[in-house]
Design a protein around this motif. Structure first.
Motif, PDB file in Angstrom:
ATOM      1  N   THR A  54       2.493  -1.638  12.427  1.00  0.00           N
ATOM      2  CA  THR A  54       2.276  -0.204  12.263  1.00  0.00           C
ATOM      3  C   THR A  54       3.568   0.573  12.491  1.00  0.00           C
ATOM      4  OG1 THR A  54      -0.031  -0.404  12.968  1.00  0.00           O
ATOM      5  CG2 THR A  54       0.970   1.786  13.111  1.00  0.00           C
ATOM      6  N   ARG A 193       1.784   9.666   4.601  1.00  0.00           N
ATOM      7  CA  ARG A 193       0.535   8.935   4.353  1.00  0.00           C
ATOM      8  C   ARG A 193       0.841   7.451   4.211  1.00  0.00           C
ATOM      9  NH1 ARG A 193       1.227   7.425  -0.713  1.00  0.00           N
ATOM     10  NH2 ARG A 193       1.891   8.847  -2.377  1.00  0.00           N
ATOM     11  N   GLY A 194      -0.207   6.661   4.106  1.00  0.00           N
ATOM     12  CA  GLY A 194      -0.041   5.241   3.849  1.00  0.00           C
ATOM     13  C   GLY A 194       0.452   5.012   2.425  1.00  0.00           C
ATOM     14  N   SER A 208       0.646  -1.395   6.130  1.00  0.00           N
ATOM     15  CA  SER A 208       0.435  -0.679   7.395  1.00  0.00           C
ATOM     16  C   SER A 208       1.495   0.382   7.654  1.00  0.00           C
ATOM     17  CB  SER A 208       0.444  -1.674   8.558  1.00  0.00           C
ATOM     18  OG  SER A 208       1.674  -2.387   8.594  1.00  0.00           O
ATOM     19  N   VAL A 210       4.198   3.740   6.628  1.00  0.00           N
ATOM     20  CA  VAL A 210       4.003   5.153   6.290  1.00  0.00           C
ATOM     21  C   VAL A 210       5.115   5.580   5.340  1.00  0.00           C
ATOM     22  CG1 VAL A 210       3.907   7.521   7.174  1.00  0.00           C
ATOM     23  CG2 VAL A 210       2.931   5.650   8.516  1.00  0.00           C
TER      24      VAL A 210
END
Length: 264
Positions: A54, A193-194, A208, A210
């Protein structure tokens, strides 16, 4: 180990990656080996790896050890709210003006995403011209910006040159300004956003991760009607970009303050 054992594992692995113990592109030890090394359950290791994914430290793939991602030591580009120009044409990133496409740009006719159609003023599902470029500094191993332009077909009919591979000096913006005999006005919206599957592939961003997305609308006027002639969406790995701009005062925040002026 504490009840937050995965955080301890993540902290140690993060420090090892930052220290260069694991180079970009290198695999970390397998989950079972990490579990044995830290004396924790495999589930704890996987939770730690998910946290690192992440944060952009590693890429996770099924049934394979985590792979260390290339991480910048500092942000590469700071965007501001100014448009610039050089001998090639307009550009919007002062620090990225030397960037060039990593492969030949493409153009095609297809429907745009619904939010683009709404802003462009076309019906959802209606075809537009889509021009796509993947940009990076000279010698870069991967793309760092994915720039996709959406142009209405009525404009392509009026200005066929913008639909071809060679749009001439200054590109589509110069052709549009020449056609309407006026300067383009731009408005930008920035969101995080993703990444889409296209962005994951073009920018080597994990699912995962951004991305920072700058949506820029180009507008002109014709017979007192405001026309949106292009929507450009530029996506970039969020970890490598920042947005910086001067803060201006609204009239309500003028200085000296009204109360101060009255007292003097």
């Amino acid at each position: 180990m504490t009840e937050d054992a995965y955080e301890v594992v993540a902290t140690e692995l993060r420090a090892a990656i930052d220290a260069g113990d694991y180079a970009p592109g290198q695999q970390l030890p397998s989950g079972p080996k990490l579990a044995e090394r830290f004396g924790v359950h495999r589930g704890t290791v996987y939770r730690a790896l998910e946290a690192l994914a992440t944060e952009g430290y590693v890429t996770l793939e099924k049934r394979r050890p985590a792979i260390v991602r290339e991480r910048p030591r500092e942000r590469m580009v700071v965007r501001d709210r100014v448009v610039y120009r050089d001998e090639i044409g307009y550009f919007f990133d002062q620090n990225a003006k030397t960037w060039r496409p990593v492969k030949p740009p493409t153009h095609r006719i297809a429907p745009p995403p619904n939010h683009v159609a709404d802003t462009l003023g076309t019906a959802r599902g209606e075809n537009v011209l889509i021009r796509e470029r993947i940009m990076a500094p000279p010698g870069a191993k991967r793309g760092l910006q994915l720039a996709i332009s959406y142009l209405p077909l009525w404009l392509v009919a009026e200005l066929p040159v913008i639909g071809g591979s060679n749009t001439g000096p200054g590109g589509i913006y110069d052709r549009i300004e020449e056609h309407f005999d006026q300067p383009i006005r731009w408005h930008e919206t920035i969101v995080g956003r993703g990444p889409t599957s296209v962005e994951q592939d073009a920018l080597t961003v994990p699912a995962s991760g951004v991305v920072l997305v700058v949506t820029r609308a180009a507008q002109v006027e014709r017979e007192d009607e405001e026309l949106t002639v292009e929507i450009n969406e530029t996506s970039m790995p969020a970890e490598q970009f920042a947005v910086s701009y001067a803060v201006t005062r609204d009239e309500s925040a003028a200085w000296p303050r009204e109360a101060d002026a009255d007292e003097s």
